[in-house]
Structure formats: structure tokens, C-alpha cells
Design a protein around this motif. Structure first.
Motif, PDB file in Angstrom:
ATOM      1  N   ASP A 106     -72.178 -19.646  53.309  1.00 51.81           N
ATOM      2  CA  ASP A 106     -73.481 -19.056  53.610  1.00 51.81           C
ATOM      3  C   ASP A 106     -73.720 -18.945  55.121  1.00 51.81           C
ATOM      4  O   ASP A 106     -74.248 -17.936  55.602  1.00 51.81           O
ATOM      5  CB  ASP A 106     -74.611 -19.880  52.982  1.00 51.81           C
ATOM      6  N   LEU A 107     -73.327 -19.972  55.868  1.00 45.24           N
ATOM      7  CA  LEU A 107     -73.503 -19.941  57.325  1.00 45.24           C
ATOM      8  C   LEU A 107     -72.636 -18.865  57.961  1.00 45.24           C
ATOM      9  O   LEU A 107     -73.068 -18.184  58.896  1.00 45.24           O
ATOM     10  CB  LEU A 107     -73.197 -21.313  57.932  1.00 45.24           C
ATOM     11  N   VAL A 108     -71.413 -18.677  57.449  1.00 42.47           N
ATOM     12  CA  VAL A 108     -70.548 -17.611  57.961  1.00 42.47           C
ATOM     13  C   VAL A 108     -71.196 -16.256  57.705  1.00 42.47           C
ATOM     14  O   VAL A 108     -71.291 -15.406  58.592  1.00 42.47           O
ATOM     15  CB  VAL A 108     -69.130 -17.681  57.325  1.00 42.47           C
ATOM     16  N   GLU A 109     -71.670 -16.068  56.476  1.00 40.93           N
ATOM     17  CA  GLU A 109     -72.228 -14.775  56.071  1.00 40.93           C
ATOM     18  C   GLU A 109     -73.569 -14.464  56.726  1.00 40.93           C
ATOM     19  O   GLU A 109     -73.814 -13.342  57.155  1.00 40.93           O
ATOM     20  CB  GLU A 109     -72.394 -14.759  54.548  1.00 40.93           C
ATOM     21  N   LYS A 110     -74.451 -15.471  56.818  1.00 38.61           N
ATOM     22  CA  LYS A 110     -75.836 -15.204  57.212  1.00 38.61           C
ATOM     23  C   LYS A 110     -76.180 -15.560  58.661  1.00 38.61           C
ATOM     24  O   LYS A 110     -77.235 -15.155  59.156  1.00 38.61           O
ATOM     25  CB  LYS A 110     -76.778 -15.932  56.258  1.00 38.61           C
ATOM     26  N   ILE A 111     -75.305 -16.305  59.327  1.00 42.93           N
ATOM     27  CA  ILE A 111     -75.557 -16.656  60.724  1.00 42.93           C
ATOM     28  C   ILE A 111     -74.398 -16.195  61.615  1.00 42.93           C
ATOM     29  O   ILE A 111     -74.565 -15.347  62.484  1.00 42.93           O
ATOM     30  CB  ILE A 111     -75.791 -18.177  60.911  1.00 42.93           C
ATOM     31  N   ALA A 112     -73.212 -16.749  61.412  1.00 44.70           N
ATOM     32  CA  ALA A 112     -72.090 -16.502  62.320  1.00 44.70           C
ATOM     33  C   ALA A 112     -71.701 -15.026  62.387  1.00 44.70           C
ATOM     34  O   ALA A 112     -71.532 -14.475  63.481  1.00 44.70           O
ATOM     35  CB  ALA A 112     -70.890 -17.355  61.914  1.00 44.70           C
ATOM     36  N   THR A 113     -71.565 -14.372  61.237  1.00 45.36           N
ATOM     37  CA  THR A 113     -71.145 -12.968  61.234  1.00 45.36           C
ATOM     38  C   THR A 113     -72.181 -12.050  61.877  1.00 45.36           C
ATOM     39  O   THR A 113     -71.823 -11.228  62.727  1.00 45.36           O
ATOM     40  CB  THR A 113     -70.779 -12.508  59.809  1.00 45.36           C
ATOM     41  N   PRO A 114     -73.480 -12.163  61.530  1.00 45.14           N
ATOM     42  CA  PRO A 114     -74.458 -11.302  62.221  1.00 45.14           C
ATOM     43  C   PRO A 114     -74.522 -11.546  63.736  1.00 45.14           C
ATOM     44  O   PRO A 114     -74.688 -10.595  64.508  1.00 45.14           O
ATOM     45  CB  PRO A 114     -75.790 -11.648  61.566  1.00 45.14           C
ATOM     46  N   VAL A 115     -74.367 -12.797  64.163  1.00 42.46           N
ATOM     47  CA  VAL A 115     -74.364 -13.076  65.605  1.00 42.46           C
ATOM     48  C   VAL A 115     -73.149 -12.406  66.237  1.00 42.46           C
ATOM     49  O   VAL A 115     -73.254 -11.734  67.270  1.00 42.46           O
ATOM     50  CB  VAL A 115     -74.370 -14.593  65.893  1.00 42.46           C
ATOM     51  N   ALA A 116     -71.988 -12.569  65.618  1.00 46.94           N
ATOM     52  CA  ALA A 116     -70.771 -11.965  66.148  1.00 46.94           C
ATOM     53  C   ALA A 116     -70.878 -10.445  66.191  1.00 46.94           C
ATOM     54  O   ALA A 116     -70.461  -9.814  67.173  1.00 46.94           O
ATOM     55  CB  ALA A 116     -69.566 -12.392  65.311  1.00 46.94           C
ATOM     56  N   GLN A 117     -71.436  -9.848  65.154  1.00 50.08           N
ATOM     57  CA  GLN A 117     -71.598  -8.396  65.133  1.00 50.08           C
ATOM     58  C   GLN A 117     -72.524  -7.921  66.251  1.00 50.08           C
ATOM     59  O   GLN A 117     -72.341  -6.832  66.790  1.00 50.08           O
ATOM     60  CB  GLN A 117     -72.127  -7.930  63.776  1.00 50.08           C
ATOM     61  N   ALA A 118     -73.490  -8.743  66.608  1.00 49.72           N
ATOM     62  CA  ALA A 118     -74.409  -8.382  67.692  1.00 49.72           C
ATOM     63  C   ALA A 118     -73.751  -8.529  69.061  1.00 49.72           C
ATOM     64  O   ALA A 118     -73.875  -7.641  69.907  1.00 49.72           O
ATOM     65  CB  ALA A 118     -75.676  -9.239  67.621  1.00 49.72           C
ATOM     66  N   VAL A 119     -73.037  -9.630  69.305  1.00 52.08           N
ATOM     67  CA  VAL A 119     -72.542  -9.911  70.658  1.00 52.08           C
ATOM     68  C   VAL A 119     -71.126  -9.414  70.929  1.00 52.08           C
ATOM     69  O   VAL A 119     -70.768  -9.171  72.081  1.00 52.08           O
ATOM     70  CB  VAL A 119     -72.639 -11.413  71.006  1.00 52.08           C
ATOM     71  N   ASN A 120     -70.300  -9.251  69.913  1.00 55.22           N
ATOM     72  CA  ASN A 120     -68.902  -8.888  70.129  1.00 55.22           C
ATOM     73  C   ASN A 120     -68.706  -7.592  70.910  1.00 55.22           C
ATOM     74  O   ASN A 120     -67.860  -7.537  71.797  1.00 55.22           O
ATOM     75  CB  ASN A 120     -68.150  -8.837  68.794  1.00 55.22           C
ATOM     76  N   PRO A 121     -69.447  -6.520  70.628  1.00 57.93           N
ATOM     77  CA  PRO A 121     -69.197  -5.274  71.357  1.00 57.93           C
ATOM     78  C   PRO A 121     -69.803  -5.201  72.763  1.00 57.93           C
ATOM     79  O   PRO A 121     -69.612  -4.221  73.468  1.00 57.93           O
ATOM     80  CB  PRO A 121     -69.824  -4.202  70.452  1.00 57.93           C
ATOM     81  N   ILE A 122     -70.496  -6.230  73.203  1.00 60.47           N
ATOM     82  CA  ILE A 122     -71.208  -6.180  74.481  1.00 60.47           C
ATOM     83  C   ILE A 122     -70.239  -6.471  75.633  1.00 60.47           C
ATOM     84  O   ILE A 122     -69.732  -7.579  75.767  1.00 60.47           O
ATOM     85  CB  ILE A 122     -72.381  -7.191  74.494  1.00 60.47           C
ATOM     86  N   GLU A 123     -69.992  -5.428  76.458  1.00 56.06           N
ATOM     87  CA  GLU A 123     -69.055  -5.566  77.572  1.00 56.06           C
ATOM     88  C   GLU A 123     -69.640  -5.141  78.916  1.00 56.06           C
ATOM     89  O   GLU A 123     -68.999  -5.295  79.937  1.00 56.06           O
ATOM     90  CB  GLU A 123     -67.793  -4.744  77.300  1.00 56.06           C
ATOM     91  N   SER A 124     -70.837  -4.569  78.890  1.00 57.46           N
ATOM     92  CA  SER A 124     -71.426  -4.060  80.137  1.00 57.46           C
ATOM     93  C   SER A 124     -72.942  -4.260  80.107  1.00 57.46           C
ATOM     94  O   SER A 124     -73.521  -4.526  79.057  1.00 57.46           O
ATOM     95  CB  SER A 124     -71.110  -2.573  80.301  1.00 57.46           C
ATOM     96  N   ILE A 125     -73.550  -4.054  81.262  1.00 60.51           N
ATOM     97  CA  ILE A 125     -75.007  -4.132  81.349  1.00 60.51           C
ATOM     98  C   ILE A 125     -75.630  -3.081  80.439  1.00 60.51           C
ATOM     99  O   ILE A 125     -76.640  -3.338  79.778  1.00 60.51           O
ATOM    100  CB  ILE A 125     -75.481  -3.953  82.811  1.00 60.51           C
ATOM    101  N   GLU A 126     -75.042  -1.897  80.361  1.00 63.22           N
ATOM    102  CA  GLU A 126     -75.565  -0.850  79.483  1.00 63.22           C
ATOM    103  C   GLU A 126     -75.510  -1.283  78.020  1.00 63.22           C
ATOM    104  O   GLU A 126     -76.445  -1.033  77.260  1.00 63.22           O
ATOM    105  CB  GLU A 126     -74.821   0.474  79.684  1.00 63.22           C
ATOM    106  N   ASP A 127     -74.402  -1.923  77.607  1.00 62.42           N
ATOM    107  CA  ASP A 127     -74.286  -2.436  76.239  1.00 62.42           C
ATOM    108  C   ASP A 127     -75.364  -3.483  75.970  1.00 62.42           C
ATOM    109  O   ASP A 127     -75.993  -3.492  74.914  1.00 62.42           O
ATOM    110  CB  ASP A 127     -72.919  -3.079  75.987  1.00 62.42           C
ATOM    111  N   LEU A 128     -75.554  -4.376  76.932  1.00 62.34           N
ATOM    112  CA  LEU A 128     -76.558  -5.430  76.788  1.00 62.34           C
ATOM    113  C   LEU A 128     -77.957  -4.825  76.728  1.00 62.34           C
ATOM    114  O   LEU A 128     -78.785  -5.244  75.913  1.00 62.34           O
ATOM    115  CB  LEU A 128     -76.441  -6.430  77.937  1.00 62.34           C
ATOM    116  N   LYS A 129     -78.211  -3.839  77.549  1.00 58.86           N
ATOM    117  CA  LYS A 129     -79.509  -3.151  77.540  1.00 58.86           C
ATOM    118  C   LYS A 129     -79.763  -2.553  76.156  1.00 58.86           C
ATOM    119  O   LYS A 129     -80.852  -2.696  75.599  1.00 58.86           O
ATOM    120  CB  LYS A 129     -79.507  -2.051  78.601  1.00 58.86           C
TER     121      LYS A 129
END
Length: 154
Positions: A106-129
Motif C-alpha cells: 500500500d505504501l509503494v502504491e499510494k505514497i512512494a510511487t506518486p511521489v516518484a512520479q512527481a519528482v522523477n522528471p524534474i531536471e530544471s527550474i522550468e520543470d520545477l515551476k
């Protein structure tokens, strides 16, 4: 016990994405940005908080920077894709009602994966914005050093 299950769940998701682990934190530099995801235990009960931090990669000179030193910081409850049910798992009471394996899943599905999906593609200030505009609520600390750049339109 709950803390160790949460750490296993986060490790299962973040290690394959190239994050390194230090204590209860997963961190990496990707593109121009440094990102850290850390677990903080509550002082008052068995619950935990999961915190996210971003900083320009140059700020993480030794490859490591604690979340508290990042210029952009927020808790995972600010990530709009994480459900109330997912956040309730962080209360620590979930460990009393579920088996360890079920709780980890449940923690993988409902916490870890959504967090990873949010932060994984962020590589620049524009991505973060973009992340801050589309996927994170207003409960974000943005240091004045970077605030104008992140909040400007365009």
C-alpha cells in the motif's frame, strides 16, 4: 516497525530511479537540480512525514544536501495526486491494522510511487515551476533566493 516498512517501500521505488540512500533520505542530482526525499518521524506519535526538497545542483557540492537546506521544500501531502487514504497510511496506525507485506504494498502504491512520479522528471527550474503550478498545492516553502524565478509567469 512502521518506519522500517515505510523506508523499505520508498527504497523499492527510488533506488531504481538512480536515487542514493543516506539514512532515511533518497537524493540525486538530475539535470540542473538536486532532489531529496526524506522521512521524518513525528515527535508525538508513531506517524511519519515524507518531505521533498529541491535545490540548484551547484548547492549540493558534495552530492548531499539535507531537505532542510533546500530552497524549495514541501511535505508529500502537498502533492495533489496523493489521496487522503494514502496520507492516512503515514499515521502509523495503519501498521496496527495491516500485515507488514500488505502495508508495504500500500505504501509503494499510494505514497512512494506518486511521489516518484512527481519528482522523477524534474531536471530544471522550468520543470520545477511546472510541478509547482500543476501538481503541488500552495503549502510550499520557496526560499527568497529562488522565489522570483519560480513564481514569474511565462
Amino acid at each position: 516497525m512502521f518506519n522500517s516498512i515505510l523506508l523499505k517501500a520508498l527504497n523499492e521505488v527510488f533506488k531504481p530511479l538512480g536515487f542514493r540512500k543516506k539514512s532515511a533520505n533518497w537524493y540525486r542530482v538530475s539535470g540542473d537540480l538536486y532532489c531529496v526525499v526524506g522521512v521524518q518521524e513525528s515527535r508525538w506519535d508513531e506517524s511519519c512525514y515524507v518531505n521533498v526538497g529541491f535545490a540548484p545542483a551547484v548547492n549540493a557540492k558534495a552530492g548531499w544536501l539535507p531537505e532542510s537546506k533546500c530552497l524549495v521544500r514541501f511535505r508529500v501531502d502537498a502533492i495533489t495526486s496523493i489521496s487522503r487514504e494514502g496520507l492516512d497510511l503515514l499515521s502509523g496506525q495503519a501498521a496496527e491494522t495491516s500485515g507488514q507485506d500488505d502495508l508495504r504494498v500500500d505504501l509503494v502504491e499510494k505514497i512512494a510511487t506518486p511521489v516518484a512520479q512527481a519528482v522523477n522528471p524534474i531536471e530544471s527550474i522550468e520543470d520545477l515551476k511546472s510541478l509547482l503550478k500543476t501538481s503541488v498545492s500552495d503549502q510550499v516553502f520557496i526560499h527568497r533566493e529562488i522565489r522570483v524565478e519560480l513564481l514569474e509567469e511565462g
